[in-house]
Each structure stands twice: as structure tokens, then as C-alpha cells.
Design a protein around this motif. Structure first.
Motif, mmCIF file in Angstrom:
data_model
loop_
_atom_site.group_PDB
_atom_site.id
_atom_site.type_symbol
_atom_site.label_atom_id
_atom_site.label_comp_id
_atom_site.label_asym_id
_atom_site.label_seq_id
_atom_site.Cartn_x
_atom_site.Cartn_y
_atom_site.Cartn_z
ATOM 1 N N SER A 223 0.849 -1.186 0.000
ATOM 2 C CA SER A 223 0.000 0.000 0.000
ATOM 3 C C SER A 223 0.889 1.241 0.000
ATOM 4 O O SER A 223 2.027 1.218 0.475
ATOM 5 N N ALA A 224 0.355 2.344 -0.504
ATOM 6 C CA ALA A 224 1.155 3.553 -0.656
ATOM 7 C C ALA A 224 1.697 4.068 0.674
ATOM 8 O O ALA A 224 2.778 4.664 0.725
ATOM 9 N N ASP A 225 0.956 3.831 1.769
ATOM 10 C CA ASP A 225 1.388 4.342 3.063
ATOM 11 C C ASP A 225 2.169 3.315 3.887
ATOM 12 O O ASP A 225 2.466 3.547 5.061
ATOM 13 N N HIS A 226 2.521 2.188 3.293
ATOM 14 C CA HIS A 226 3.293 1.164 3.995
ATOM 15 C C HIS A 226 4.717 1.663 4.232
ATOM 16 O O HIS A 226 5.294 2.349 3.389
ATOM 17 N N GLU A 227 5.305 1.312 5.364
ATOM 18 C CA GLU A 227 6.630 1.814 5.701
ATOM 19 C C GLU A 227 7.709 1.326 4.736
ATOM 20 O O GLU A 227 8.766 1.963 4.612
ATOM 21 N N ASP A 228 7.492 0.230 4.058
ATOM 22 C CA ASP A 228 8.467 -0.295 3.101
ATOM 23 C C ASP A 228 8.108 0.012 1.652
ATOM 24 O O ASP A 228 8.767 -0.482 0.734
ATOM 25 N N ALA A 229 7.063 0.814 1.440
ATOM 26 C CA ALA A 229 6.583 1.055 0.071
ATOM 27 C C ALA A 229 7.595 1.865 -0.738
ATOM 28 O O ALA A 229 8.242 2.783 -0.225
ATOM 29 N N GLY A 230 7.713 1.497 -2.006
ATOM 30 C CA GLY A 230 8.528 2.234 -2.956
ATOM 31 C C GLY A 230 7.721 2.509 -4.212
ATOM 32 O O GLY A 230 6.497 2.383 -4.224
ATOM 33 N N PRO A 231 8.394 2.845 -5.308
ATOM 34 C CA PRO A 231 7.678 3.131 -6.556
ATOM 35 C C PRO A 231 6.920 1.911 -7.076
ATOM 36 O O PRO A 231 7.258 0.772 -6.775
ATOM 37 N N VAL A 232 5.894 2.157 -7.871
ATOM 38 C CA VAL A 232 5.077 1.168 -8.582
ATOM 39 C C VAL A 232 4.607 0.017 -7.694
ATOM 40 O O VAL A 232 4.435 -1.106 -8.161
ATOM 41 N N GLY A 233 4.416 0.267 -6.409
ATOM 42 C CA GLY A 233 3.914 -0.760 -5.516
ATOM 43 C C GLY A 233 4.950 -1.725 -4.999
ATOM 44 O O GLY A 233 4.636 -2.642 -4.236
#
Length: 416
Positions: A223-233
Motif C-alpha cells: 500500500s502507498a502508506d506502507h513503511e516499506d513502500a517504494g515506486p510502482v507498488g
């Protein structure tokens, strides 16, 4: 990333679109160092470049498993080039594709499967899949039924399933995913390059629209707000040296592989293809109505509506016939479904002719009709130029929809 907008290898028609100025990419740490020195005093920076223009052959492994009852096939693709170790992008997809090939080789499906390991994904702007599509266009057009692209699977910590698909395969795709290991989220929309809503965009080796293959993409994402999130999911480690083996959740990767196996099995073993082109026709109608409303009467869209009415009526009857098919592959129904893909997918997704490739740039569906939306605000000679393009676009779409209606009506007449 590559800065060329050309999809795949250039031809004489678009070679002039290659950038003719140097582009320098630097590491973030070097950029921070440079920014500190740019604050205050004048700074002189020298950039030395060496430009090369050449072509080279790249390995493009392809596995093909023949169907037991039909020459038709699904294409499954991944990309074999990576940044640094590239374990989640894209070694995990390579391993998954190899496992799919093994499973279906040991359990031959009714329709065949082609598994492509595409080179030139990032730095070649999808050169491997584009070249395969170019060299096999006639066979893909006659026998290809769908393209499943696998990328970024097995992400450790991913919290939802992401999906994109064309309208005609959407219900079937979601039906598989809803039994998956994670909640099914809404497709991310990071701009036109990625794709609007749940529709495929100009990325991810989408080289098969012109050949008429229905496209599906899905997998575990952040998810966009996940602490490990980066580009394109993907993870923050996407395209960095940190994309290593510890970023893989192997249990999740196994579950995703089972999902892909189920998707391919439904495409390959269903008595009739699980493609419902009523959904495609409905999308074309909705988009046409949207563009028509924006055009405020500047263009006559009635030729499109008239042919859509014919197509809708024919498809309703066609679905009834297709539903009555027995357990064997009904080649007559299948022929019509493939023909509908040949006609409607390029009409909905492409500006260029079906045997070419649009640029790797942001796009909208029915791209050749979008100019009509600007007509109420245009003045002078360019208003007339835009109207000419819009009128031609209406003819193009009406012709494709009319041919689709002809194909379904001819089939129904033969079964009467």
C-alpha cells in the motif's frame, strides 16, 4: 531509466525520436553533495559523455507448450534483466515463470502456453517483448488469446493484491484473485504511464495489444502508506543494490504462483475462452459518450453508436450459444472470440496501426478520439485540424466496431 520514448527497437519511421542531447544520471549522494555546493557561490560543473548508437542481439529464451485440443495459446512473460541483484525485480518472476512452464509441461493444457523471458525491459524500453511481437505478429494475431505479465512477485511484507486487466477478462481475473492469500486492493494509479484505474498502461512489456491479446497483471504489492513502500507498488529497494534475497517471502511467492497457475489454467482449459466482450463494448460506449459530451456537438458520433447497438445485440445472443458449449474446445466460438480481440483491443487501446507500437508515454483509452474533447475551446485553423482528426477517429472506431458486429452476426447465422 532510459529516456527514449520509442517502444522497442526504433524503425526508420521513428528513429528521429531518439534524444539527441546528453542525459546524465547521478547517485543521490552525489546529487546532495552537488546541491550543497550550488548554494551560494557560482559553481562550474563539467560533464563528460560518450554517446554510442549501435544495435546488438540479446538472448530471448522462449518456452512453448502445445495445447492438446487447440493451436491457441496464452503468453506468460517476465523480464530477465535487472538492476543490481534484482531479486524481487525480477528474479522471483523468472523463477515463477519457470515453475509455470514445468507444471504445464507435465500437465498439458487444452490450449497452449508460451513463456517468454524478455530482455531489454528497462534500458531497451521493452525491446525483447516488442521484438517477439514483431516477429510473431501473424501467429499471435491468429492464435494468441491473452498476455499475463509477471513482475515484482514475492515481496516480503506486501499487504494486498494488486490487479490490472482488460475489460473482457476482468471478472474472471478477479474471481481467481479473491481466493488469494491477501486482500484484493484497488489498482494503483501513479499517472498515465502506469495506467488508469484497473487498465494496463504503457509499461510492463505490453507489446501485444496490436495482436489483440487480452492483458492481465496481478501480484502482491505494498500500500502507498506502507513503511516499506517504494515506486510502482514495490519495496523501497526497487532498482537499488538492496534488492536482495532477504526481500522475498517465499510462502507468499508460492501462493502467487498458485494464483498464476489458476489464471493460466482457466485460460487454457475452459471449454470456451473466459472473455466477455460485452464488457469491452460497454467500455467503448461509456468512453465514447464521455468524449461526445466533452465535444459538445462538434462531432457526429452516431456511426459509432449505431454499430455498437448491433454489436451489443449480437453479443447477447453469442454469449447464450457459447454458454451451451460442451466440455471440449468449441473452435467456432473460439474463432469469434479471437477475432473480437483482434478488432476491439487495438481500437480501444492504440493510436498506431495494429502491427506497430505506440510510444512509451502516458496514454488514454480511445487515444485517437481525445482531440474531440478540446474542440469547444479551439479557434482558428487548428480547430479545423483537430476536427479533421476527430472525424477520422470516429470513422476508425465505427469501422472496427462494425467489423466486430459482422463477425458475431456471421457466426450466429452459421449456427442458426
Amino acid at each position: 531509466m532510459i529516456v527514449s520514448p520509442i517502444w522497442g527497437s526504433p524503425s526508420v519511421d521513428d528513429a528521429d525520436e531518439l534524444p539527441d542531447l546528453p542525459v546524465a544520471e547521478i547517485h543521490q549522494s552525489d546529487g546532495e553533495w552537488l546541491a550543497e555546493r550550488l548554494a551560494g557561490d557560482d559553481v562550474e560543473v563539467a560533464v563528460e559523455t560518450q554517446a554510442r548508437t549501435e544495435q546488438r542481439e540479446l538472448p530471448c529464451p522462449v518456452a512453448r507448450i502445445e495445447g492438446t485440443e487447440s493451436d491457441r495459446y496464452t503468453v506468460v512473460g517476465n523480464h530477465i534483466d535487472s538492476w543490481h541483484e534484482g531479486v524481487t525485480d525480477n528474479a522471483s518472476a523468472v523463477a515463477t515463470s519457470m515453475e509455470l512452464a514445468r507444471v504445464f509441461a507435465e500437465n498439458p493444457p487444452k490450449r497452449g502456453i508460451v513463456v517468454g523471458f524478455w530482455p531489454g525491459h528497462s534500458m531497451g524500453r521493452y525491446a525483447g517483448s516488442a521484438r517477439y511481437a514483431d516477429r510473431n505478429w501473424l501467429d499471435l494475431r491468429e492464435n494468441g488469446i491473452a498476455y499475463l505479465h509477471i513482475d515484482l512477485n514475492g515481496l516480503d511484507g506486501a499487504d494486498h493484491l494488486w490487479a490490472q486487466h482488460m475489460a473482457e477478462v476482468g471478472d474472471e481475473h478477479l474471481d481467481v484473485l479473491e481466493d488469494g492469500p491477501l486482500p484484493l486492493g484497488v489498482a494503483r494509479d501513479d499517472g498515465g504511464l502506469i495506467g488508469g484505474g484497473s487498465r494496463p498502461g504503457r509499461n510492463s512489456d505490453q507489446s501485444f495489444w496490436g495482436a489483440g491479446l487480452s492483458s492481465l497483471l496481478s501480484g502482491a504489492r505494498f500500500s502507498a502508506d506502507h513503511e516499506d513502500a517504494g515506486p510502482v507498488g514495490g519495496g523501497w529497494w526497487w532498482h537499488t543494490p538492496a534488492d536482495t534475497r532477504d526481500k522475498i517471502d517465499f510462502d507468499l511467492m508460492v501462493e502467487e504462483t498458485r494464483l498464476y497457475t489458476a489464471i493460466v489454467s482457466r485460460l487454457s482449459n475452459s471449454p470456451v475462452l473466459p472473455h466477455d466482450y460485452r464488457e469491452t463494448a460497454a467500455e467503448i460506449r461509456a468512453l465514447t459518450e464521455q468524449i461526445d459530451a466533452e465535444a459538445e456537438g462538434e462531432v457526429d458520433f452516431s456511426p459509432v453508436y449505431d454499430r455498437l447497438d448491433r454489436l451489443d445485440a449480437a453479443l447477447e445472443e453469442f454469449v447464450t450459444v457459447a454458454t451451451d458449449a460442451d466440455d471440449g474446445v468449441d473452435t467456432g466460438v473460439e474463432d469469434v472470440q479471437v477475432r473480437l480481440g483482434n478488432l476491439l483491443i487495438p481500437a480501444l487501446y492504440m493510436e498506431s496501426p495494429a502491427y506497430e507500437h505506440d510510444p512509451a508515454l502516458p496514454h488514454e483509452l480511445l487515444p485517437y478520439l481525445r482531440v474531440a474533447e478540446s474542440l469547444p475551446d479551439r479557434t482558428g485553423p487548428r480547430s479545423g485540424f483537430a476536427r479533421t482528426k476527430a472525424v477520422r477517429g470516429v470513422s476508425k472506431l465505427a469501422h472496427r466496431v462494425g467489423e466486430a458486429a459482422d463477425a458475431v452476426e456471421a457466426f450466429l447465422d452459421s449456427r442458426a
